[in-house]
Design an enzyme around this catalytic site. Structure first.
Site, short mmCIF file in Angstrom:
data_model
loop_
_atom_site.label_atom_id
_atom_site.label_comp_id
_atom_site.label_asym_id
_atom_site.label_seq_id
_atom_site.Cartn_x
_atom_site.Cartn_y
_atom_site.Cartn_z
N ASN A 20 33.52 -26.63 49.70
CA ASN A 20 32.37 -27.13 50.49
C ASN A 20 31.72 -28.35 49.85
OD1 ASN A 20 31.91 -23.74 50.89
ND2 ASN A 20 32.26 -25.08 52.64
N HIS A 106 25.58 -15.92 59.12
CA HIS A 106 26.20 -15.68 57.82
C HIS A 106 25.81 -14.30 57.25
CE1 HIS A 106 26.86 -16.37 53.42
NE2 HIS A 106 27.91 -17.00 53.90
N GLU A 148 22.07 -20.02 62.04
CA GLU A 148 22.51 -21.16 61.21
C GLU A 148 22.42 -22.41 62.07
OE1 GLU A 148 26.39 -20.52 59.20
OE2 GLU A 148 26.05 -18.41 59.61
N SER A 152 29.12 -21.42 59.66
CA SER A 152 29.97 -21.55 58.48
C SER A 152 31.44 -21.30 58.76
CB SER A 152 29.50 -20.59 57.38
OG SER A 152 29.57 -19.26 57.84
N ASP A 177 19.31 -21.44 58.78
CA ASP A 177 20.08 -21.71 57.56
C ASP A 177 20.83 -23.02 57.76
OD1 ASP A 177 21.88 -21.84 55.51
OD2 ASP A 177 22.53 -19.75 55.64
N HIS A 180 25.27 -25.81 55.94
CA HIS A 180 26.42 -26.69 56.19
C HIS A 180 26.04 -28.01 56.85
CE1 HIS A 180 29.44 -23.83 54.85
NE2 HIS A 180 28.61 -22.91 55.32
C1 LIG Z 1 25.74 -20.46 56.02
C2 LIG Z 1 25.70 -20.06 54.59
N1 LIG Z 1 24.54 -19.62 54.07
C3 LIG Z 1 24.46 -19.24 52.79
C4 LIG Z 1 25.55 -19.27 51.96
C5 LIG Z 1 25.40 -18.81 50.55
O1 LIG Z 1 25.16 -19.88 49.71
P1 LIG Z 1 25.51 -19.78 48.15
O2 LIG Z 1 26.97 -19.94 48.04
O3 LIG Z 1 24.73 -20.85 47.51
O4 LIG Z 1 25.09 -18.41 47.70
C6 LIG Z 1 26.78 -19.70 52.46
C7 LIG Z 1 28.02 -19.79 51.67
O5 LIG Z 1 28.21 -19.71 50.56
C8 LIG Z 1 26.85 -20.12 53.80
O6 LIG Z 1 28.01 -20.52 54.33
#
Ligand SMILES: Cc1ncc(COP(=O)(O)O)c(C=O)c1O
Length: 363
Positions: A20, A106, A148, A152, A177, A180
């Protein structure tokens, strides 16, 4: 369906369409140098939780910069995006709260809703009318809509402006969220919430991660002063957790600067995502429509997806292989993520390999 770990070495030469690191900042010399200099000044660990010894001026500086970028009054950094989502969702739960959760949200948002103990109502993916119908049946002022901005797994966009309007009509909060979208979408890469003109909306709360476009590690939330103060007092995943190393905060500050200034990076991510989706579609493959740097391409079965990803790997291309239960619809796919730092010739070769190794539809 059993998952396995595939540790890579520092000199790994795979063309990375699985990570990512959208803007290619994780290895950018200015980022690495900023982190290295901080490592020398502060040492490795933060030595304590944020409320004890872990807060450094580097944490505070990054939080100010993140808030500015996203057009918010304040921001708070967590150890990961997962913990930020868990902590923020739980902190939003009050007696009688109901979380209304997009079906493709997510796992960290799902887990936040579950662990809050509040009632959670799923709503069909990106379905604004279905959301309005759910909210109409709930008491006004108690719902929190959770979604989101760029999803993701499939990389599609949430209709944020319309979702916000429906939330306003029903006095619901909207938690987005932006993991991305940060860095790839919006003014100066400030994310999809800012791009939708909602940066100043006081009924919208934004979370994101430092581990994707910024190429670092950590999670964040941005919102009003009052909400951030509330998190500092109550959010267990913030309070009872050792702070991120100051070197990571300094690396993130350097990455943030490049993210804002290097417009070419996000332009290239979006161009490549569109070109990739078009090439896959022209080859007769089923693809999602990319809103930022993610393109998913469907496989006829979980085994076919696995074989496909292995064939890509043998040709030196790393791709994400997503199978149930990680996929929202029980369909397996390759998830391809764009990295602006990959040389053009490698990217073009990767597209050819993915198409050349694709399974036939009846496999
Ligand atoms: C949409 C989304 N939110 C949160 C996270 C979690 O973030 P982190 O990897 O920093 O824990 C992810 C992926 O890792 C994600 O794809």
């Amino acid at each position: 369906l059993e998952r396995g770990l595939q540790p890579r070495s520092a000199d790994d030469t795979m063309v990375d369409l699985a990570g990512n690191d959208y803007l290619g900042l994780s290895r950018e010399p200015a980022v690495v140098e900023a982190a290295t200099a901080a490592l020398v000044r502060y040492g490795l660990g933060a030595t304590g939780s944020r409320l004890v010894r872990g807060s450094t001026v580097e944490h505070a500086t990054l939080e100010r910069e993140l808030a500015d970028l996203m057009g918010r009054r304040a921001a708070l950094v967590y150890s990961s995006g997962y913990l930020a989502n868990l902590g923020v969702v739980r902190a939003l739960a009050r007696p009688g709260s109901v979380f209304v959760l997009d079906a493709h949200a997510h796992a960290s948002l799902v887990d936040g809703c579950r662990s809050s103990g509040a009632r959670t109502v799923p709503v069909a993916h990106n379905d604004v009318d279905a959301l309005a119908a759910v909210l109409a049946d709930l008491p006004s002022g108690l719902a929190v809509v959770v979604t989101e901005s760029v999803f993701s797994v499939d990389g599609d966009a949430a209709p944020l402006a319309r979702l916000h309007q429906v939330c306003r009509d029903h006095k619901a909060l909207l938690l987005v969220d932006d993991a991305h979208a940060l860095g790839v979408v919006g003014p100066f890469g400030g994310g999809a919430v800012a791009a939708a003109g909602l940066a100043e909306a006081d009924d919208v709360i934004v979370t994101a991660t430092l581990s994707k476009s910024l190429g670092c590690a950590g999670g964040m939330v941005a919102g009003s002063d009052v909400f951030i103060r509330h998190l500092v007092q109550t959010s267990r995943t913030f309070i009872y957790d050792t702070a991120l190393p100051p070197a990571v905060m300094c690396g993130a500050q350097a990455a943030l600067m490049l993210m804002k200034n290097d417009t070419w990076r996000r332009d290239l991510v979006r161009q490549r995502a569109a070109a990739l989706a078009e090439a896959l579609q022209a080859a007769g493959l089923g693809v999602t429509s990319p809103a930022a740097g993610i393109v998913s391409v469907f496989a006829p079965s979980a085994i076919a997806a696995l074989e496909w990803s292995r064939a890509c790997q043998r040709a030196g291309i790393a791709v994400g292989c997503f199978r149930p239960p990680t996929t929202p619809d029980h369909r397996s796919r390759l998830r391809l993520t764009i990295n602006a730092a990959i040389p053009a010739a490698d990217f073009e070769r990767a597209v050819k390999v993915i198409i050349g190794t694709a399974p036939s539809p009846d496999e």
